[in-house]
Design an enzyme around this catalytic site. Structure first.
Site, PDB file in Angstrom:
ATOM      1  N   GLY A 160     -10.326  -7.148  -2.387  1.00 40.85           N
ATOM      2  CA  GLY A 160     -10.609  -8.196  -1.403  1.00 40.85           C
ATOM      3  C   GLY A 160     -10.230  -9.574  -1.910  1.00 40.85           C
ATOM      4  NE  ARG A 190      -4.172  -1.808   1.673  1.00 38.64           N
ATOM      5  CZ  ARG A 190      -5.088  -2.305   2.480  1.00 38.64           C
ATOM      6  NH1 ARG A 190      -5.006  -2.114   3.780  1.00 38.64           N
ATOM      7  NH2 ARG A 190      -6.090  -3.000   2.001  1.00 38.64           N
ATOM      8  CE  LYS A 234     -23.114 -13.562   4.376  1.00 40.33           C
ATOM      9  NZ  LYS A 234     -22.764 -12.623   5.462  1.00 40.33           N
ATOM     10  N   GLY A 293     -14.577  -3.250  -0.184  1.00 39.56           N
ATOM     11  CA  GLY A 293     -15.903  -2.662   0.062  1.00 39.56           C
ATOM     12  C   GLY A 293     -16.202  -1.520  -0.894  1.00 39.56           C
TER      13      GLY A 293
HETATM   14  P1  AMP Z   1     -16.491 -13.352  -0.768  1.00 40.04           P
HETATM   15  O1  AMP Z   1     -15.790 -12.786   0.420  1.00 40.04           O
HETATM   16  O2  AMP Z   1     -17.975 -13.260  -0.708  1.00 40.04           O
HETATM   17  O3  AMP Z   1     -15.900 -12.886  -2.093  1.00 40.04           O
HETATM   18  O4  AMP Z   1     -16.241 -14.912  -0.700  1.00 40.04           O
HETATM   19  C1  AMP Z   1     -14.969 -15.496  -0.795  1.00 40.04           C
HETATM   20  C2  AMP Z   1     -15.019 -16.807  -0.095  1.00 40.04           C
HETATM   21  O5  AMP Z   1     -16.013 -17.616  -0.662  1.00 40.04           O
HETATM   22  C3  AMP Z   1     -13.727 -17.570  -0.189  1.00 40.04           C
HETATM   23  O6  AMP Z   1     -13.156 -17.655   1.085  1.00 40.04           O
HETATM   24  C4  AMP Z   1     -14.164 -18.945  -0.671  1.00 40.04           C
HETATM   25  O7  AMP Z   1     -13.574 -19.976   0.060  1.00 40.04           O
HETATM   26  C5  AMP Z   1     -15.653 -18.949  -0.437  1.00 40.04           C
HETATM   27  N1  AMP Z   1     -16.346 -19.852  -1.365  1.00 40.04           N
HETATM   28  C6  AMP Z   1     -16.342 -19.797  -2.702  1.00 40.04           C
HETATM   29  N2  AMP Z   1     -17.059 -20.801  -3.225  1.00 40.04           N
HETATM   30  C7  AMP Z   1     -17.512 -21.528  -2.197  1.00 40.04           C
HETATM   31  C8  AMP Z   1     -18.316 -22.708  -2.095  1.00 40.04           C
HETATM   32  N3  AMP Z   1     -18.769 -23.324  -3.177  1.00 40.04           N
HETATM   33  N4  AMP Z   1     -18.603 -23.179  -0.863  1.00 40.04           N
HETATM   34  C9  AMP Z   1     -18.128 -22.550   0.228  1.00 40.04           C
HETATM   35  N5  AMP Z   1     -17.376 -21.438   0.200  1.00 40.04           N
HETATM   36  C10 AMP Z   1     -17.067 -20.938  -0.994  1.00 40.04           C
END
Ligand code: AMP
Length: 396
Positions: A353, A39, A200, A376
């Site tokens: 992220g 950074r 999510k 974010g």
């Molecule tokens: P996000 O922070 O929403 O971008 O999510 C990233 C996280 O989603 C990572 O740590 C992944 O391990 C998790 N992830 C991605 N695909 C899956 C899945 N099919 N089942 C469980 N976790 C997942």
């Protein structure tokens, strides 16, 4: 889009002027030692431009969450040392934020000098965007430059309030984010393809809703895809599910259909027995994930389906991995998509992220046009929200 019309550091007359620069020096620290200076390195172009153009440079940032109190473990002093090494010149460190030390150092700066004030979050007023505190920050300087994209979605004194008192422009880092993300949303080279993944659905509903009005194709993978499969009535075993978002998922797919947006979800998956990196795994179709199995990555047919949709695109926006890409056994889908994006020749924009980390770890970073420096902030930008740290800047 208004963001594309903001003044940049090059629009300011900086010679001989005190310029307060909001940087993102929120670096990882272990026992007082900086474990990654990425950074700080990223902030150099704006700082060097100001030095080369004879400004008196006053840097500020937050670091961690000291919760409005002076806590030595959150001091920016290690950043001053590292920055001084990188610039090859002295960086003066104030012992306070807007008090006597900061004021005296700021008053004594010569053209081309650089100083840092202490962590702005040592004052609880900072995160409240308190006008008096904003004014005190502004009083240190003649001009303000915001270069902390990662904090641009927060309306704090050092990111927003200060711009009420002195002329405000963006630095090179924010300018690049505005040009790439803002440009892709306002005037994309088509076809525009968005790839969304990660854990999510609830985090991405705003993004998908906004992108449904702009994209030619939306690809959904990762853990969030199983809520869409559930909406279609599929058996998803023990895969991730947000039961309270099934309706939203259905709605998004129906809206896509009505708008003529190509909306793709996985047709097959690599499923595991347990949520474990070495779990027994098999490939299963999306309409029939057996009970007791969970989808942890997209399958080979889906890799091909997604790669074909990415091929020939003009612009790709990607946020979120296609599976549990931290685990070698379930990284293949994310690697396949990263490869397709890299080979597409499209303008490629990677959200901050987890997606940025995945692309970096898998070795695709230099193949992408732009990797956002804000997790974010980039999501809120893609949602079509106005970021207070950008809105506050002067228009050209
Ligand atoms: P996000 O922070 O929403 O971008 O999510 C990233 C996280 O989603 C990572 O740590 C992944 O391990 C998790 N992830 C991605 N695909 C899956 C899945 N099919 N089942 C469980 N976790 C997942």
């Amino acid at each position: 889009m208004e963001a594309l019309n903001k003044m940049t550091v090059e629009d300011l007359e900086v010679s001989g002027k005190r310029v307060l620069v909001r940087c993102d020096f929120n670096v990882p620290l272990k026992d007082g030692v900086i474990t990654s200076d990425k950074r700080i390195v990223a902030s150099l172009p704006t700082i060097k431009y100001l030095i080369d153009n004879n400004a008196k440079v006053i840097l500020c940032s937050h670091l961690g969450r000291p919760k409005g109190e002076f806590k030595p473990e959150f001091s920016l002093a290690p950043v001053a040392v590292r920055l001084s090494e990188l610039l090859g010149k002295e960086v003066k460190m104030a012992t306070d934020v807007v008090g006597e030390s900061a004021q005296a150092l700021a008053a004594g700066l010569n053209d081309g000098d650089v100083m840092i004030i202490e962590n702005v979050r040592f004052h609880k007023e900072e995160t409240k965007n308190d006008p008096e505190f904003s004014k005190k920050l502004a009083d240190l300087a003649d001009l303000y430059v915001n270069d902390a994209f990662g904090s641009a979605h927060r309306a704090h004194s050092s990111t927003t309030g200060v711009a009420d008192y002195i002329p405000a422009a963006c630095g090179y880092l924010i300018q690049k984010e505005i040009n790439f993300i803002g440009g892709a949303l306002a005037n994309p080279k088509r076809p525009l393809v968005a790839i969304l993944g990660g854990a999510k659905v609830s985090d991405k509903i705003g993004v998908i809703t906004n992108l449904l009005d702009k994209c030619d194709t939306i690809i959904v993978g990762g853990g969030m895809a199983y809520t869409f499969m559930k909406a279609l009535g599929h058996n998803i075993g023990t895969s991730l599910l947000e039961a309270d978002r099934v309706e939203d998922a259905m709605q998004m797919m129906e809206t896509a259909k009505a708008k003529g947006v190509n909306f793709l979800i996985p047709v097959d998956n690599k499923a595991g027995k347990e949520y474990d990196p070495d779990t027994e795994a098999m490939i299963v179709n999306s309409d029939d994930i057996p009970d007791g199995w969970m989808g942890l990555d997209i399958g080979p047919k889906t890799q091909e389906l997604f790669a074909n949709a990415i091929k020939g695109s003009g612009t790709v926006i990607w946020n979120g991995p296609m599976g549990v890409s931290e685990w070698e056994n379930f990284a293949q889908g994310t690697i396949a998509v990263a490869t397709a994006v890299a080979e597409s020749g499209a303008i490629s924009i990677i959200g901050g992220g987890d997606s940025a980390a995945a692309v970096q770890k898998l070795g695709f970073a230099d193949k992408m046009s732009h990797i956002s420096t804000g997790g974010g902030a980039s999501l809120e930008f893609l949602e079509g929200k106005e970021l207070p740290g950008i809105v506050a800047l002067n228009n050209k």
